[in-house]
Enzyme design. Structure first.
Site, mmCIF file in Angstrom:
data_model
loop_
_atom_site.group_PDB
_atom_site.id
_atom_site.type_symbol
_atom_site.label_atom_id
_atom_site.label_comp_id
_atom_site.label_asym_id
_atom_site.label_seq_id
_atom_site.Cartn_x
_atom_site.Cartn_y
_atom_site.Cartn_z
ATOM 1 N N SER A 197 0.823 -1.204 0.000
ATOM 2 C CA SER A 197 0.000 0.000 0.000
ATOM 3 C C SER A 197 0.858 1.254 0.000
ATOM 4 O O SER A 197 1.625 1.505 0.933
ATOM 5 C CB SER A 197 -0.915 0.019 1.222
ATOM 6 O OG SER A 197 -1.589 1.253 1.302
ATOM 7 N N HIS A 205 -1.027 -1.162 -4.379
ATOM 8 C CA HIS A 205 -2.325 -0.783 -3.815
ATOM 9 C C HIS A 205 -2.359 0.717 -3.564
ATOM 10 O O HIS A 205 -1.483 1.267 -2.890
ATOM 11 C CB HIS A 205 -2.533 -1.547 -2.504
ATOM 12 C CG HIS A 205 -3.919 -1.472 -1.951
ATOM 13 N ND1 HIS A 205 -4.935 -2.281 -2.402
ATOM 14 C CD2 HIS A 205 -4.458 -0.683 -0.988
ATOM 15 C CE1 HIS A 205 -6.039 -2.010 -1.730
ATOM 16 N NE2 HIS A 205 -5.785 -1.033 -0.872
ATOM 17 N N ASP A 234 -4.685 3.675 -1.992
ATOM 18 C CA ASP A 234 -5.828 4.023 -1.143
ATOM 19 C C ASP A 234 -6.198 5.485 -1.359
ATOM 20 O O ASP A 234 -5.438 6.384 -0.994
ATOM 21 C CB ASP A 234 -5.485 3.808 0.333
ATOM 22 C CG ASP A 234 -5.344 2.338 0.690
ATOM 23 O OD1 ASP A 234 -6.320 1.598 0.490
ATOM 24 O OD2 ASP A 234 -4.270 1.937 1.172
ATOM 25 N N MET A 292 -8.737 8.429 -0.360
ATOM 26 C CA MET A 292 -9.673 8.807 0.701
ATOM 27 C C MET A 292 -10.156 10.235 0.492
ATOM 28 O O MET A 292 -9.416 11.081 -0.012
ATOM 29 C CB MET A 292 -8.985 8.707 2.065
ATOM 30 C CG MET A 292 -8.320 7.387 2.343
ATOM 31 S SD MET A 292 -7.473 7.414 3.945
ATOM 32 C CE MET A 292 -6.574 5.880 3.873
ATOM 33 N N MET A 301 -11.934 4.804 -0.943
ATOM 34 C CA MET A 301 -12.643 4.971 0.327
ATOM 35 C C MET A 301 -13.319 6.335 0.277
ATOM 36 O O MET A 301 -12.963 7.260 1.004
ATOM 37 C CB MET A 301 -11.668 4.901 1.503
ATOM 38 C CG MET A 301 -10.879 3.621 1.569
ATOM 39 S SD MET A 301 -9.856 3.580 3.061
ATOM 40 C CE MET A 301 -8.446 2.696 2.455
ATOM 41 N N MET A 361 -11.612 -5.369 4.914
ATOM 42 C CA MET A 361 -10.832 -4.483 5.768
ATOM 43 C C MET A 361 -10.633 -5.160 7.120
ATOM 44 O O MET A 361 -11.597 -5.537 7.784
ATOM 45 C CB MET A 361 -11.550 -3.148 5.959
ATOM 46 C CG MET A 361 -11.676 -2.304 4.699
ATOM 47 S SD MET A 361 -10.071 -1.846 3.973
ATOM 48 C CE MET A 361 -9.286 -0.974 5.339
ATOM 49 N N ASP A 404 -6.750 -6.073 3.841
ATOM 50 C CA ASP A 404 -6.052 -4.795 4.018
ATOM 51 C C ASP A 404 -6.152 -4.359 5.472
ATOM 52 O O ASP A 404 -7.242 -4.122 5.991
ATOM 53 C CB ASP A 404 -6.691 -3.745 3.103
ATOM 54 C CG ASP A 404 -5.950 -2.412 3.128
ATOM 55 O OD1 ASP A 404 -4.951 -2.290 3.857
ATOM 56 O OD2 ASP A 404 -6.387 -1.496 2.405
#
Length: 213
Positions: free
Chosen positions: A5, A30, A32, A34, A65, A134, A172
């Site tokens: 990540s 990965h 992420d 947000m 997310m 998650m 994750d």
């Protein structure tokens, strides 16, 4: 498989971090994303993702997310992303979103928060390429692993097997030397690891260790 990540990378030297991933045994990278609304934090936006996409030689595993992730399907596909992950909790019309992701040429992943049971996927499990569980509450890196995730992986593995789905199981949060073997033993296919990889003295060795499980 291993998908480090980028959230835990050194953003002052992001080029160096991405090159390390390129040279590593990692399968994917990965990302992420947000929005500070669906989760109580901001990460990075398209300017960063676009820059990373230009130099990363690993398939991009993009995890949204955010509220309304379907707004960014076309833009994510334009990056050349391999997988687009959306949260079950953020999609009012999940089946439509999964269809649109596939129509854009990407694989579709659905993510579940720790408190969301795997049973909510019964009517869509055959349509998705991956389910991301998650194992921490989304929004921050470096959190403590939620123990009931092990049993949740087993329940999801049964659902996939009984339905005839070919979906992968990705995990994750809190993935490290103690939890990773247990997750793989329970049926996980893809391990996302942030701090454990990027904060290690030898990230390449850590990736190889996870890959060997």
């Amino acid at each position: 498989m291993v998908s480090p990540s980028l959230l835990a990378a050194d953003f002052l030297h992001l080029d160096r971090e991405v090159e390390m991933i390129n040279e590593s045994a990692a399968d994917w990278l990965h990302l992420d994303i947000m929005d500070g609304s669906f989760v109580p934090n901001l990460s990075f936006g398209f300017s960063v993702v676009e820059a990373v996409a230009k130099v990363c030689r690993k398939p991009l595993d993009v995890h949204y997310m955010i509220v309304g992730p379907e707004r960014y399907i076309a833009r994510t596909a334009a990056l050349g992303a391999m997988m687009m992950n959306v949260h079950y909790e953020a999609c009012t019309h999940l089946h439509r979103t999964v269809e649109e992701i596939h129509q854009s040429g990407m694989k579709a992943g659905v993510t579940l928060n720790p408190s969301t049971p795997v049973s909510v996927l019964e009517d869509i499990i055959g349509d998705v390429d991956m389910v991301l569980l998650m194992s921490v509450n989304p929004g921050f890196g470096g959190q403590r692993f939620i123990e009931h995730t092990i049993d949740k992986v087993k329940r999801l593995r049964r659902l996939i097997s009984e339905s005839g789905s070919h979906a992968l199981i990705e995990i994750d949060g809190g993935v490290q030397s103690e939890t990773a073997p247990r997750l793989v033993g329970a049926g996980a296919d893809v391990l996302v690891s942030g701090s454990y990889v990027f904060k290690a003295n030898d990230p390449l060795a850590v990736i190889r260790e996870l890959k060997a499980l």
